[in-house]
Design an enzyme around this catalytic site. Structure first.
Site, PDB file in Angstrom:
ATOM      1  N   GLY A  88      65.757  70.764 -17.404  1.00 32.12           N
ATOM      2  CA  GLY A  88      65.679  70.999 -18.836  1.00 32.12           C
ATOM      3  C   GLY A  88      67.048  70.808 -19.457  1.00 32.12           C
ATOM      4  O   GLY A  88      67.932  70.171 -18.886  1.00 32.12           O
ATOM      5  N   ARG A  89      67.245  71.381 -20.636  1.00 32.98           N
ATOM      6  CA  ARG A  89      68.531  71.223 -21.314  1.00 32.98           C
ATOM      7  C   ARG A  89      69.576  72.228 -20.845  1.00 32.98           C
ATOM      8  O   ARG A  89      70.759  72.057 -21.089  1.00 32.98           O
ATOM      9  CB  ARG A  89      68.347  71.329 -22.823  1.00 32.98           C
ATOM     10  CG  ARG A  89      67.694  70.078 -23.380  1.00 32.98           C
ATOM     11  CD  ARG A  89      67.730  70.039 -24.877  1.00 32.98           C
ATOM     12  NE  ARG A  89      66.633  70.836 -25.421  1.00 32.98           N
ATOM     13  CZ  ARG A  89      66.756  71.655 -26.456  1.00 32.98           C
ATOM     14  NH1 ARG A  89      67.901  71.813 -27.048  1.00 32.98           N
ATOM     15  NH2 ARG A  89      65.709  72.324 -26.891  1.00 32.98           N
ATOM     16  N   GLU A  92      72.903  71.192 -18.895  1.00 34.89           N
ATOM     17  CA  GLU A  92      73.877  70.470 -19.705  1.00 34.89           C
ATOM     18  C   GLU A  92      74.953  71.396 -20.271  1.00 34.89           C
ATOM     19  O   GLU A  92      76.126  71.032 -20.317  1.00 34.89           O
ATOM     20  CB  GLU A  92      73.144  69.758 -20.844  1.00 34.89           C
ATOM     21  CG  GLU A  92      74.033  69.048 -21.830  1.00 34.89           C
ATOM     22  CD  GLU A  92      73.238  68.479 -22.991  1.00 34.89           C
ATOM     23  OE1 GLU A  92      73.819  68.360 -24.077  1.00 34.89           O
ATOM     24  OE2 GLU A  92      72.044  68.165 -22.821  1.00 34.89           O
ATOM     25  N   CYS A 118      65.387  67.571 -11.745  1.00 35.19           N
ATOM     26  CA  CYS A 118      65.471  67.019 -13.085  1.00 35.19           C
ATOM     27  C   CYS A 118      66.927  66.904 -13.539  1.00 35.19           C
ATOM     28  O   CYS A 118      67.702  66.143 -12.987  1.00 35.19           O
ATOM     29  CB  CYS A 118      64.623  67.871 -14.028  1.00 35.19           C
ATOM     30  SG  CYS A 118      64.359  67.153 -15.658  1.00 35.19           S
ATOM     31  N   HIS A 119      67.338  67.674 -14.552  1.00 31.64           N
ATOM     32  CA  HIS A 119      68.723  67.690 -15.013  1.00 31.64           C
ATOM     33  C   HIS A 119      69.574  68.723 -14.270  1.00 31.64           C
ATOM     34  O   HIS A 119      70.775  68.823 -14.494  1.00 31.64           O
ATOM     35  CB  HIS A 119      68.778  67.967 -16.521  1.00 31.64           C
ATOM     36  CG  HIS A 119      68.329  66.810 -17.354  1.00 31.64           C
ATOM     37  ND1 HIS A 119      67.005  66.453 -17.482  1.00 31.64           N
ATOM     38  CD2 HIS A 119      69.027  65.917 -18.087  1.00 31.64           C
ATOM     39  CE1 HIS A 119      66.908  65.395 -18.263  1.00 31.64           C
ATOM     40  NE2 HIS A 119      68.117  65.044 -18.643  1.00 31.64           N
ATOM     41  N   TYR A 138      66.412  63.416 -12.719  1.00 28.30           N
ATOM     42  CA  TYR A 138      65.757  62.688 -13.790  1.00 28.30           C
ATOM     43  C   TYR A 138      66.564  61.402 -13.991  1.00 28.30           C
ATOM     44  O   TYR A 138      67.799  61.433 -13.947  1.00 28.30           O
ATOM     45  CB  TYR A 138      65.694  63.528 -15.071  1.00 28.30           C
ATOM     46  CG  TYR A 138      64.885  62.846 -16.136  1.00 28.30           C
ATOM     47  CD1 TYR A 138      63.502  62.771 -16.027  1.00 28.30           C
ATOM     48  CD2 TYR A 138      65.500  62.230 -17.210  1.00 28.30           C
ATOM     49  CE1 TYR A 138      62.743  62.105 -16.979  1.00 28.30           C
ATOM     50  CE2 TYR A 138      64.754  61.556 -18.168  1.00 28.30           C
ATOM     51  CZ  TYR A 138      63.374  61.499 -18.047  1.00 28.30           C
ATOM     52  OH  TYR A 138      62.630  60.815 -18.979  1.00 28.30           O
TER      53      TYR A 138
END
Length: 195
Positions: A88-89, A92, A118-119, A138
């Protein structure tokens, strides 16, 4: 089973990538502590649902709230058998927290199992633990992995596989939960038997 797993989360973590692995690991008998920098047990993180609907990238919708069950400031990596990093975000921006990066580095230094999806590998890149290792994420994270010296390994078309290299297991997205969590559990030294 007394093995404890640490999960690093943050607001707008991917809903499925937090909720489902959390439930899978608890179901297998692990104690799973989910933490977020700047938050305490009993507080929530917002989640986002990412889906593949034919666009050039995933779509995003608001997900459920997830209640944290441990205080970030109390994390001692020596108490945990493994680390799980959802996507997800959240990765980050939580990678900007020095303690988050140290936590990942401490797991790597101890060669404890680390799973990232993913991330999530953005945290692995920030902690400089992908250098020379095969991994996936991802697809949009591919440049980060390559620039950090990681060996990019393409995920299959359905994003349902995982890549294992030493103590590290990575996957591209939530369709890989069975492969990712299955390999993570093996790295943790746990065997699940079927009748």
């Amino acid at each position: 089973m007394s093995k404890k797993i640490l999960v690093l989360a943050g607001d707008f973590v991917e809903d499925y990538e937090l909720m489902i692995p959390y439930q899978m690991l608890v179901m297998c008998g692990f104690q799973v502590d989910v933490v977020c920098p700047g938050k305490k047990s009993g507080e929530i993180v917002a989640t986002a649902i990412h889906d593949f609907e034919g666009d050039q990238t995933y779509s995003e919708k608001r997900g459920h709230n997830f209640m944290l069950n441990y205080d970030f400031e109390n994390v001692k990596t020596t108490e945990y058998a493994g680390l799980y990093i959802p996507g997800g975000r959240a990765p980050e921006y939580i990678r900007l927290n020095e303690r988050v990066v140290e936590i990942v580095q401490e797991f790597e230094k101890a060669k404890k199992p680390i799973a990232a999806i993913c991330h999530g590998p953005q945290l692995l890149v920030a902690a400089d633990v992908v250098r020379g290792k095969k991994c996936t994420a991802y697809p949009a994270v591919m440049p980060d992995i390559k620039l950090a010296g990681g060996i990019w390994t393409n995920s299959n078309e359905t994003l349902s596989d995982s890549v294992v290299d030493g103590n590290l297991v990575t996957s591209a997205a939530w369709p890989a939960h069975p492969a990712l969590i299955g390999e993570f559990i093996k790295l943790l030294g746990v065997e699940i038997k079927h009748n």
